[in-house]
Each structure stands twice: as C-alpha cells, then as structure tokens.
Design a protein around this motif. Structure first.
Motif, mmCIF file in Angstrom:
data_model
loop_
_atom_site.group_PDB
_atom_site.id
_atom_site.type_symbol
_atom_site.label_atom_id
_atom_site.label_comp_id
_atom_site.label_asym_id
_atom_site.label_seq_id
_atom_site.Cartn_x
_atom_site.Cartn_y
_atom_site.Cartn_z
ATOM 1 N N SER A 147 0.835 -1.179 0.000
ATOM 2 C CA SER A 147 0.000 0.000 0.000
ATOM 3 C C SER A 147 0.869 1.228 0.000
ATOM 4 N N LEU B 285 -5.043 -2.120 -2.070
ATOM 5 C CA LEU B 285 -5.555 -1.244 -1.024
ATOM 6 C C LEU B 285 -4.840 0.099 -1.043
ATOM 7 N N ASP C 8 -6.621 3.560 -1.227
ATOM 8 C CA ASP C 8 -6.532 4.389 -0.029
ATOM 9 C C ASP C 8 -5.079 4.466 0.407
ATOM 10 N N LYS D 81 -3.735 6.211 2.506
ATOM 11 C CA LYS D 81 -3.549 6.464 3.938
ATOM 12 C C LYS D 81 -3.832 5.238 4.801
ATOM 13 N N SER D 82 -4.197 4.131 4.179
ATOM 14 C CA SER D 82 -4.490 2.935 4.955
ATOM 15 C C SER D 82 -3.250 2.461 5.701
ATOM 16 N N THR D 83 -3.450 1.997 6.927
ATOM 17 C CA THR D 83 -2.354 1.475 7.733
ATOM 18 C C THR D 83 -2.485 -0.036 7.946
ATOM 19 N N ALA D 84 -3.432 -0.670 7.285
ATOM 20 C CA ALA D 84 -3.612 -2.115 7.431
ATOM 21 C C ALA D 84 -2.391 -2.844 6.890
ATOM 22 N N THR D 85 -1.977 -3.909 7.585
ATOM 23 C CA THR D 85 -0.802 -4.656 7.144
ATOM 24 C C THR D 85 -1.068 -6.148 6.987
ATOM 25 N N VAL E 294 -6.141 -6.167 5.724
ATOM 26 C CA VAL E 294 -6.104 -5.577 4.389
ATOM 27 C C VAL E 294 -7.369 -5.935 3.612
ATOM 28 N N GLU F 73 -10.538 -4.060 4.743
ATOM 29 C CA GLU F 73 -10.595 -2.691 4.223
ATOM 30 C C GLU F 73 -10.868 -2.682 2.713
ATOM 31 N N LYS G 205 -13.862 -0.738 0.513
ATOM 32 C CA LYS G 205 -13.494 0.372 -0.362
ATOM 33 C C LYS G 205 -13.726 0.096 -1.837
ATOM 34 N N SER H 295 3.116 -3.629 3.551
ATOM 35 C CA SER H 295 1.942 -4.408 3.940
ATOM 36 C C SER H 295 1.923 -5.770 3.270
#
Length: 312
Positions: free
Chosen positions: A25, A114, A118, A120-124, A129, A132, A136, A251
């Motif tokens: 990401s 992702l 997005d 700005k996503s911080t999902a890892t 992931v 989210e 989206k 990520s």
C-alpha cells in the motif's frame, strides 16, 4: 518487498526460483513498475459452461501473466468460456477496464490494491487488508479468496553492506541512511519517501530510479539500498540481504483475484478460490524460476501446476 513468514521455505525455493513482482500500500507497485515482455497471443476457449465469456487480464510483467494463465486455465477446466488479454499495462489502466466490464478477472496483490484505493491505509495483515479492501471497492467489483502466496516489497542491501554497516533491519539504517543512495522503480520515491521518514526516521542521500535493474545496481555499487521484490531470484543469486521490517511499513501482498461480479458466476468463483487454496509463496517462486530463468512458456508452466494441484 519482503514477507518474512515462511522464510526458510522461501529461502530454499529462491535457490531454485525466478520471479517478478508485487508491491504494497502506497509502495512500489509491480502493476505500475514493470516493462512489458512480449505478449502471449490472446486466446479464447469455449468450455462446456453456458453464459458470458470471462475475460482474464494481466499486468505487463511475467509473474502476473503466469497467474492470469493459471486463472484462465482453471476456469476453462470447469467449462467456463474464457478470453485472455495479457500484458495490458499498469493498474491505472487495468482497474478502469475491470470497472467497465472489459475485463472480468485480474490477478491482484491485496496490499498494493488497497494502497491504490486508499494511500492512507495502515492495514498490514492479510485479514485487515482484505477487510478494508471489501469496504473500499466500488459496487460491481469484489475480491475473492487470497492465496497464501505473497510477493512483497523489501528494502535490500548486499551482504558486504550489511556487514559493513551492521544492519539487519530497516530500523538499523537510522543514522546511516543520509550517506546511502536508494534505488527502485520510478514511483518508489514518490510513494515511499515520506513513509520512511515518518515510520523509521530515515532520509536517504539520493533516490535513484533503477527499475528492473535494482538488484544488479546493488551488486555493482551504483546504489547501496534497493527495493527488490521477495520472489526475485537475484536475492539469492547475488547474495543480497532483505532487511527486516519490524514496523510493517510494507503491507501484506497476497495474490488475490479481483473480479467484476457481473461477469463471473458461482462456478467461476469456485474455480478461482480453489487456485488460491493451493498456491503458496514457495510454489509461486518455483514456478517463476521456470518462467523467468528457464524461459518456459507461462501457459505451459500454468498447465503443469494446475495438473499437479489437481485443478485441471
């Protein structure tokens, strides 16, 4: 690009394997970074199933073409009518074609997708992931099951650089990065420079676009740090050292089918999910050795893997 799980298995596989690409990401993106190889001829196959033709597309780099061929042949084995449109280009082009219905299926990498949707996503992690992603994606597009197979970003150095600087992780570059030139795909700087500052406090001396020659540039000394994908066989061949990523800047990059739901029925969905259930990182790396190093035809490699997996 660097998953650290299955490190032992991956290290063994890399000794045998060759590969291409994935991203994370906001990171360097194989669907944007690769130069096109000669495109396999587009084909269509009318299986025993009724309904619309499923159009399987791919980005313009060998690993994505291989994955698309696996998807295509898995669908055909279940009687689904398929048309192949491989080596199209970057995600910016592919995503629009999926939305319009010009493409039905595309091999994706969940973290990279992702990041595209997005930044700005911080999902890892894989589950985070995918959760989210599902929220989206616009109506009409969906992801199917993710494979265990992962092709991920890494920040990599030579063994000599690792020994000289005493570094094992990205965090160890603190206080050293200002003297180092970092290389990677053309978009690596714009997507990652601020993240390295924010997450690890790193400011590099220079960012140099090296594209597909990053591993060689490391070995030749043109750069000291490089963005190399984890299934790239040159990591082992050139004795490079992917640095650990303790803060998960990169990520998850699980291979994941992205589909236009209007064009895919339950039979097709089940066929693609069956592929994801069988495909792991070591297996993908071994397949990529055959494509990227041995120069075997991706379609033939896909066919043999599907047979071995009991999916043909």
């Amino acid at each position: 690009m660097t998953p650290r799980p299955v490190r032992t298995a991956l290290a063994v596989a890399l000794l045998l394997a060759g590969a291409a690409a994935c991203s994370s990401s906001g990171g360097s993106d194989p669907l944007a970074a690769k130069s096109p190889d000669p495109a396999p001829p587009a084909s269509s196959s009318a299986g025993g199933g009724a309904g619309k033709t499923v159009v399987v597309g791919s980005a313009n780099f060998p690993e994505n073409v291989l994955l698309a061929s696996i998807y295509s042949q898995a669908l055909q084995a279940k009687g689904v009518k398929v048309e192949e449109k491989f080596n199209i280009g970057s995600r910016e082009v592919l995503y629009g074609q999926l939305q319009s219905g010009a493409l039905t299926v595309l091999p994706e990498y969940n973290g990279a997708l992702l990041g595209y949707l997005d930044a700005k996503s911080t999902a890892t992690g894989k589950d985070a992931v995918n959760t989210e992603l599902k929220a989206k994606l616009p109506a009409g597009l969906a992801i199917l099951d993710s494979a265990a197979a992962e092709d991920k970003d890494s920040l990599t150095v030579t063994q000599e650089t690792a020994d000289r600087l005493g570094v094992k992780s990205i965090a160890d570059l603190a206080g050293k990065a200002q003297d180092l030139v970092v290389g990677g795909p053309p978009e690596f700087k714009s997507r990652r420079e601020q993240q390295f500052k924010d997450v690890y406090g790193l400011t590099f001396k220079e960012w140099r676009p090296t594209g597909d020659t990053t591993a060689n540039a490391l070995k030749d000394g043109g750069i000291q740090v490089g963005n190399v994908f984890t299934t790239d066989p040159k990591i082992v061949q050139l004795k490079l050292v992917p640095l650990d990523d303790p803060k998960n800047l990169f990520s998850s990059q699980n291979v994941t089918p992205l589909v236009n739901t209007a064009g895919l029925d339950a039979t097709g969905t089940a066929a693609l999910n069956a592929v994801s259930a069988k495909l792991d990182t070591a297996g993908l790396t071994a397949l990529m050795k055959r494509v990227a190093v041995d120069k075997e035809d991706p379609s033939a490699v896909a066919k043999s893997w599907l047979k071995g997996a009991g999916l043909s």
